[in-house]
Design a protein around this motif. Structure first.
Motif, short mmCIF file in Angstrom:
data_model
loop_
_atom_site.label_atom_id
_atom_site.label_comp_id
_atom_site.label_asym_id
_atom_site.label_seq_id
_atom_site.Cartn_x
_atom_site.Cartn_y
_atom_site.Cartn_z
N UNK A 5 -8.93 0.47 -4.94
CA UNK A 5 -8.27 -0.82 -4.75
C UNK A 5 -6.77 -0.72 -4.96
N UNK A 6 -6.06 -1.55 -4.23
CA UNK A 6 -4.60 -1.60 -4.27
C UNK A 6 -4.14 -1.97 -5.67
N UNK A 16 -9.06 -5.76 -7.89
CA UNK A 16 -10.09 -5.07 -8.67
C UNK A 16 -11.34 -5.93 -8.79
N UNK A 17 -11.19 -7.24 -8.90
CA UNK A 17 -12.33 -8.15 -8.95
C UNK A 17 -13.11 -8.10 -7.64
N UNK A 22 -17.95 -6.21 -4.60
CA UNK A 22 -18.53 -5.41 -3.51
C UNK A 22 -19.48 -4.36 -4.08
N UNK A 23 -19.06 -3.68 -5.13
CA UNK A 23 -19.89 -2.64 -5.76
C UNK A 23 -21.21 -3.24 -6.25
N UNK A 36 -15.27 3.14 -8.96
CA UNK A 36 -14.11 2.35 -8.57
C UNK A 36 -12.87 2.90 -9.27
N UNK A 37 -11.79 3.10 -8.50
CA UNK A 37 -10.54 3.62 -9.05
C UNK A 37 -9.35 2.90 -8.41
#
Length: 195
Positions: A5-6, A16-17, A22-23, A36-37
């Motif tokens: 994520x940006x 991030x939310x 999505x995850x 997620x990073x």
């Protein structure tokens, strides 16, 4: 796959939310766990990217800004891009992507655009709205409102220190650039907090 994520905009928390949502959805539907990073990590082969991340090759042709809720989805090889300027657009892109691939046996290259319906809220006000006593822009009442409402809403802080609702004095709110910005935002809801 890794979700990236940006991480270099005022919407960082929201991106991030959106990625975490999505995850969670992928885990529910497919039973697949994704990591997620932030975009500061070195580019890898298998990535799902939230937002236009300058350090990723797939993003190099995305120079335009998308309006709130607008997005483009691109799948190219082992990269998936949810191109959006705002996190709610990236979330909309991820939702549309999951819907599109639900009937596919294999995901192939594709590209499509769309728009997520977003309720626009303008917080018009004085120093309380602006957050004059806050040491952190994420600790204002519009920021808390955004957090409470989630990504189906976009809360715009149009507060400014020292201005009031009185229209005849030099500190009339309606004479400020923030007032003009709030009007251009075309809100569905306006919250007033002026003294």
């Amino acid at each position: 796959y890794t979700v990236v994520f940006k991480n270099n905009s005022g919407d960082t928390v929201k991106f991030s939310t959106a990625a975490q949502m999505f995850i969670k959805k992928v885990k529910e539907i497919y039973g697949i766990s994704l990591s997620c990073v932030t975009d500061s990590r070195t580019e890898k082969e298998n990535e799902i990217i939230f937002g236009i991340v300058d350090s990723r090759d797939i993003c190099k042709d995305y120079t335009q800004r998308y309006d709130i809720g607008n997005y483009c989805v691109e799948v190219k090889g082992k990269k998936v891009l949810f191109a959006a300027t705002y996190a709610n657009g990236a979330l909309g892109a991820s939702e549309a992507f999951l819907e599109k691939i639900s009937d596919m046996d294999k995901v192939s290259d594709m590209k499509f655009e769309g728009e997520k319906d977003i309720v626009r809220i303008a917080c018009v006000g004085d120093s309380i709205t602006y957050g004059a006593t806050s040491t952190n822009k994420n600790k204002t009442y519009p920021a808390f409102l955004q957090e409470m409402l989630g990504l189906d809403y976009y809360v715009f802080n149009a507060g400014i220190n020292g201005y009031s609702i009185v229209s005849t004095d030099q500190y009339a709110y309606k004479k400020t650039p923030e007032f003009q910005q709030a009007k251009r935002f075309k809100p569905d809801v306006v919250l007033f907090a002026l003294g």
